[in-house]
Design a protein around this motif. Structure first.
Motif, mmCIF file in Angstrom:
data_model
loop_
_atom_site.group_PDB
_atom_site.id
_atom_site.type_symbol
_atom_site.label_atom_id
_atom_site.label_comp_id
_atom_site.label_asym_id
_atom_site.label_seq_id
_atom_site.Cartn_x
_atom_site.Cartn_y
_atom_site.Cartn_z
ATOM 1 N N PRO A 264 0.820 -1.223 0.000
ATOM 2 C CA PRO A 264 0.000 0.000 0.000
ATOM 3 C C PRO A 264 0.847 1.263 0.000
ATOM 4 N N ILE B 176 3.614 1.913 -1.586
ATOM 5 C CA ILE B 176 3.977 2.242 -2.966
ATOM 6 C C ILE B 176 2.743 2.662 -3.759
ATOM 7 N N LEU B 177 1.653 1.895 -3.600
ATOM 8 C CA LEU B 177 0.447 2.202 -4.386
ATOM 9 C C LEU B 177 -0.135 3.568 -4.024
ATOM 10 N N PHE B 178 -0.118 3.908 -2.731
ATOM 11 C CA PHE B 178 -0.669 5.213 -2.332
ATOM 12 C C PHE B 178 0.181 6.368 -2.863
ATOM 13 N N VAL B 179 1.515 6.159 -2.935
ATOM 14 C CA VAL B 179 2.351 7.212 -3.511
ATOM 15 C C VAL B 179 1.913 7.473 -4.949
ATOM 16 N N VAL C 7 -1.056 6.719 -6.386
ATOM 17 C CA VAL C 7 -2.426 7.234 -6.437
ATOM 18 C C VAL C 7 -2.467 8.725 -6.094
ATOM 19 N N PHE C 8 -1.784 9.108 -5.013
ATOM 20 C CA PHE C 8 -1.840 10.521 -4.598
ATOM 21 C C PHE C 8 -1.047 11.406 -5.555
ATOM 22 N N THR C 9 -0.010 10.846 -6.205
ATOM 23 C CA THR C 9 0.723 11.645 -7.192
ATOM 24 C C THR C 9 -0.209 11.998 -8.355
ATOM 25 N N CYS D 7 -3.252 14.406 -6.643
ATOM 26 C CA CYS D 7 -2.881 15.750 -6.152
ATOM 27 C C CYS D 7 -1.927 16.461 -7.103
ATOM 28 N N GLY D 8 -1.169 15.703 -7.897
ATOM 29 C CA GLY D 8 -0.188 16.326 -8.764
ATOM 30 C C GLY D 8 -0.687 16.514 -10.189
#
Lengths: 189, 594
Positions: free
Chosen positions: A6, A8-11, A13-15, A18-19
């Protein structure tokens, strides 16, 4: 290490969220609702030529123009790709000498007595588009002489370009130097 | 102070206080999984994210698993940013063709944004592509803010839960922070900031002709780009006339909103929130200050509500407000007196060096104390050019471990560590077992609180001392003497406390400051986080002790005063010698006229 997957996956997803999506949505709404501001509040002359941004100050040193605040940006003052202040400390001897030189060059143009602080102390951004109404007023005699117009006409012009506090309360009274000088060129070319 | 400055300051605080309760309540509901007005839209999104990332929302975590998830996630974030910075040259959305960062600058910057510090040893408009700003910095502004918030929430659960082994699910808390709180507020505020003149586009930098071309002396360079010097060693210059200037563009508003809201503070441009494209009007200025304080202020109410005693939250807010307003008063007073050395030269008025005309002194001073009381570190005023006592206010607020509102989440969990210490010391004085919210405070809690509170102080004093012994580090100072020492102390205070503002004359982009700074930021961030989570775990396991006659009431005025004193005394004892040698000596020399 069950949490590694999770993490790695959340990095990722949020990239994306939010990016990518968030700035894209803001850009979409902003350019639809406030297109002028989103692009940089640029001013164009009557031929449609871009002459500057109402938010970014420009360097003026000619006697015929109102001068802005000193700017500490590198290469030359009011260099927009090098925003920043002088970061001079209040007791730094080099800084005090710089201010003394600025006071002298104002006195050389005929200004007498004490000068307002904003006209000899550099702004935080180095791009400050404004000066105080006092800083504009002390320059009126010089500009009037250089342009051959009456001081009364210039005082009126400065008064017309003095922006009120926002919503009548916030911030300080101020004069946009670029706008004032553009108007000056129209009044007495 | 003229009446307008009084009025705008008072109206600001009224508006802020009016929102504490509704916003604090909203955040409590979000973290407790209750329905809010955003639920119909976001619950499906939230569940989708959990499915994609393989998270079981019913699984509650003990403090060690919670901390492991948090650390792994943050390390992955840091690695991603480090990679983006090193690959910048080949990544898209780079209209100005900026090259990659140097490895040590990339390391410093990656840790800086991961730790919510946003210390910047580069200048945005000359070094960072739009891709880096968005997929690197903007993303980190969200995730590092959320990281701070979840730690505060986990610690609150520690106080509230009884005989429990778990303190929540890190992934759920993280996702809810971003989805329900940070993203919607940022979206609304970003649009508002554009209405004031903050730019938001993907254009190339714009070339604009100057109304009056400007002439300057440009240093001549040899074939390799090094400046040429004459026989006496003075640089050879040539007179150049600039007919036009280049104005930087970019997606600024989307980053500006979360930069303030998440108390991150890393500017899109070098001049940060002093830049007219980041902060164009007095109203945008007030809105940005409001954003900086909103979440940290609201979390005090969230805490009170989750703990079942809103008065307890108000008590913490009272301490924060008292110190913030005191610092604001001193700063305003010092700056409005102007610089006596400059007055002697024939200048009248307040100290305007490093300030923007439009904000006025109230807007500049309020921003300065808000950004340093919290861990934000955005600046609309150059702190390096404040008068000595004026500059001591932002420095002192950072040195107090940033509990005066503090960073999002970090402010609350550090404040709770101070509460534990205050309760413990008071308990010793009156001969009772110290307890807070029905939980006994024992050796383990004291240890964790002390780690939370003192880590940054140790880092600051050790690294500043080391810097004074390294000649190349001393050479980075921009101003001589006592002021130079203030620059170095400020730098390490800012990095250790994850603030990110600077006495920016100091040249921080050297291997020494990049690497020592990276270490200070990393330890200064994660040691208190792990300590707070450990305290949460240990508190959650304890049973509830109902208040008795001997219980010290912690939601009344005497405790508010006591807590304020404890914070000030810990800060003063740690830093008085350093402050004496820096700002205080400089103030005396300034009055002496040397």
């Amino acid at each position: 290490m069950k949490e590694l997957k999770p993490a790695i996956l959340f990095v990722i997803v949020f990239t994306i969220l939010c990016g990518g999506i968030y700035p894209a949505v803001v850009t979409g709404i902003a350019s639809a609702v406030f297109p002028k501001q989103a692009k940089g509040s640029f001013i164009t002359d009557k031929n449609g030529r871009m002459v500057g941004s109402s938010l970014i100050g420009q360097p003026f040193s000619d006697l015929r123009y109102f001068w802005p605040r000193p700017s500490a940006t590198s290469d030359f003052g009011y260099n927009p790709v090098a925003s920043g202040g002088s970061n001079s400390g209040p007791t730094n001897p080099d800084y005090l000498k710089t201010v003394a030189d600025r006071v002298k060059s104002l006195h050389d143009t005929g200004i007498q007595g004490n000068v307002p602080a904003d006209l000899v102390e550099a702004s935080a951004s180095g791009l400050d588009p404004h000066i105080s109404p006092e800083a504009a007023k002390v320059q009126v005699p010089r500009v009037a002489k250089a342009r051959g117009v009456t001081e009364e006409a210039l005082n009126k012009l400065v008064a017309a370009h003095t922006e009120d506090r926002q919503l009548g309360i916030l911030g300080s009274l101020r004069v946009n130097v670029l706008a004032l000088n553009l108007e000056l060129d129209k009044l007495a070319p | 102070m003229n009446p307008y400055e009084w009025l705008q300051t008072i109206l600001f605080f009224i508006a802020l206080l009016a929102l504490i309760k509704p916003f604090g309540t909203f955040m409590a509901k979000v973290y407790q999984g209750e329905r809010t007005f955003l639920s119909p839209v976001f619950v499906p999104c939230e569940n989708l994210l959990y499915r994609i990332c393989g998270v079981d929302t019913d699984e509650e975590m003990g403090w060690k698993v919670y901390a492991a998830g948090l650390l792994l996630f943050n390390v992955m974030c840091g690695v991603a940013l480090f990679a983006i910075l090193l690959l910048q040259g080949v990544l898209p959305l780079n209209p100005q063709k900026f090259p990659a960062f140097s490895w040590h600058l990339a390391l410093n910057t990656a840790i800086s944004f991961t730790t919510n510090t946003n210390w910047q040893n580069y200048s945005g408009e000359q070094a960072a592509s739009y891709f880096t700003q968005m997929f690197g910095f903007t993303v980190h502004n969200f995730v590092s803010a959320a990281t701070g918030m979840v730690v505060a929430i986990a610690l609150i659960r520690g106080f509230v839960r009884r005989k429990a082994s778990a303190i929540g699910n890190f992934w759920v808390d993280l996702t809810r922070s971003i989805l329900y709180i940070l993203l919607p507020l940022s979206l609304v505020y970003a649009i508002f900031l554009v209405s004031q003149g903050v730019i938001q586009n993907f254009s190339d930098y714009k070339t604009v002709p100057l109304v009056q071309p400007t002439t300057y002396d440009k240093p001549r360079l040899d074939d390799k780009g090094n400046p040429l010097k004459d026989a006496k060693g003075n640089p050879i210059t040539e007179s150049v006339t600039a007919q036009s200037v280049t104005i930087p563009m970019g997606p600024v508003a989307s980053q500006e909103a979360i930069k303030e809201l998440g108390t991150n503070g890393g500017g899109f441009f070098n001049a940060n929130s002093a830049h007219p494209y980041e902060n164009p009007t007095p109203l945008s200025n007030m809105a940005e200050i409001f954003l900086i304080l909103l979440i940290s202020g609201g979390l005090t109410y969230t805490f009170g509500r989750m703990a079942g005693n809103p008065r307890q939250g108000w008590a913490l807010l009272a301490v924060m407000l008292a110190i913030l307003i005191l610092a604001l008063g001193v700063l305003y007073w010092a700056e409005s007196n102007g610089n006596p050395l400059v007055a002697k030269l024939g200048v009248y008025g307040i100290n305007m060096e490093g300030k923007e005309t439009r904000f006025g002194l109230a807007g500049s001073s309020l921003f300065t104390v808000a950004t340093t009381g919290t861990s934000c570190g955005a600046v609309n005023t150059m702190h390096d050019s404040l008068t000595p006592l004026g500059g001591m206010m932002p420095l002192s607020l950072i040195l107090l471990s940033e509990v005066i509102f503090g960073g999002v989440g970090t402010g609350l969990y550090t404040m709770l560590a101070f509460v534990v210490i205050a309760v413990f010391v008071a308990g010793l004085m009156i001969g009772r077992t110290p307890e807070f919210l029905g939980k006994k405070i024992e050796a383990r809690e004291m240890w964790m609180s002390i780690i939370t509170v003192l880590t940054s102080g140790i880092l600051i004093l050790v690294f500043s001392g080391v810097a004074m012994m390294v000649p190349s580090a001393v050479a980075s100072m921009a101003n001589p003497g006592a002021h130079g020492l203030s620059e170095v102390i400020y730098a390490f205070a800012s990095m250790s406390n994850n603030n990110g503002s600077a006495f920016a004359g100091l040249n921080g982009n050297t291997i020494f400051y990049n690497l020592t700074g990276a270490v200070a930021m990393f330890i200064g961030r994660f040691a208190p986080i792990v300590a707070s989570l450990a305290m949460a775990g240990s508190l959650a396991e304890k049973k509830y002790v109902p208040p008795s006659l001997g219980t010290l009431p912690t939601d009344k005025v005497p405790f508010v005063l006591w807590l304020t004193l404890v914070i000030v005394i810990v800060g003063a004892l740690t830093f008085f010698p350093a402050l004496s040698l820096g700002p205080i000596v400089e103030h005396l020399t300034m009055l002496g006229g040397n």
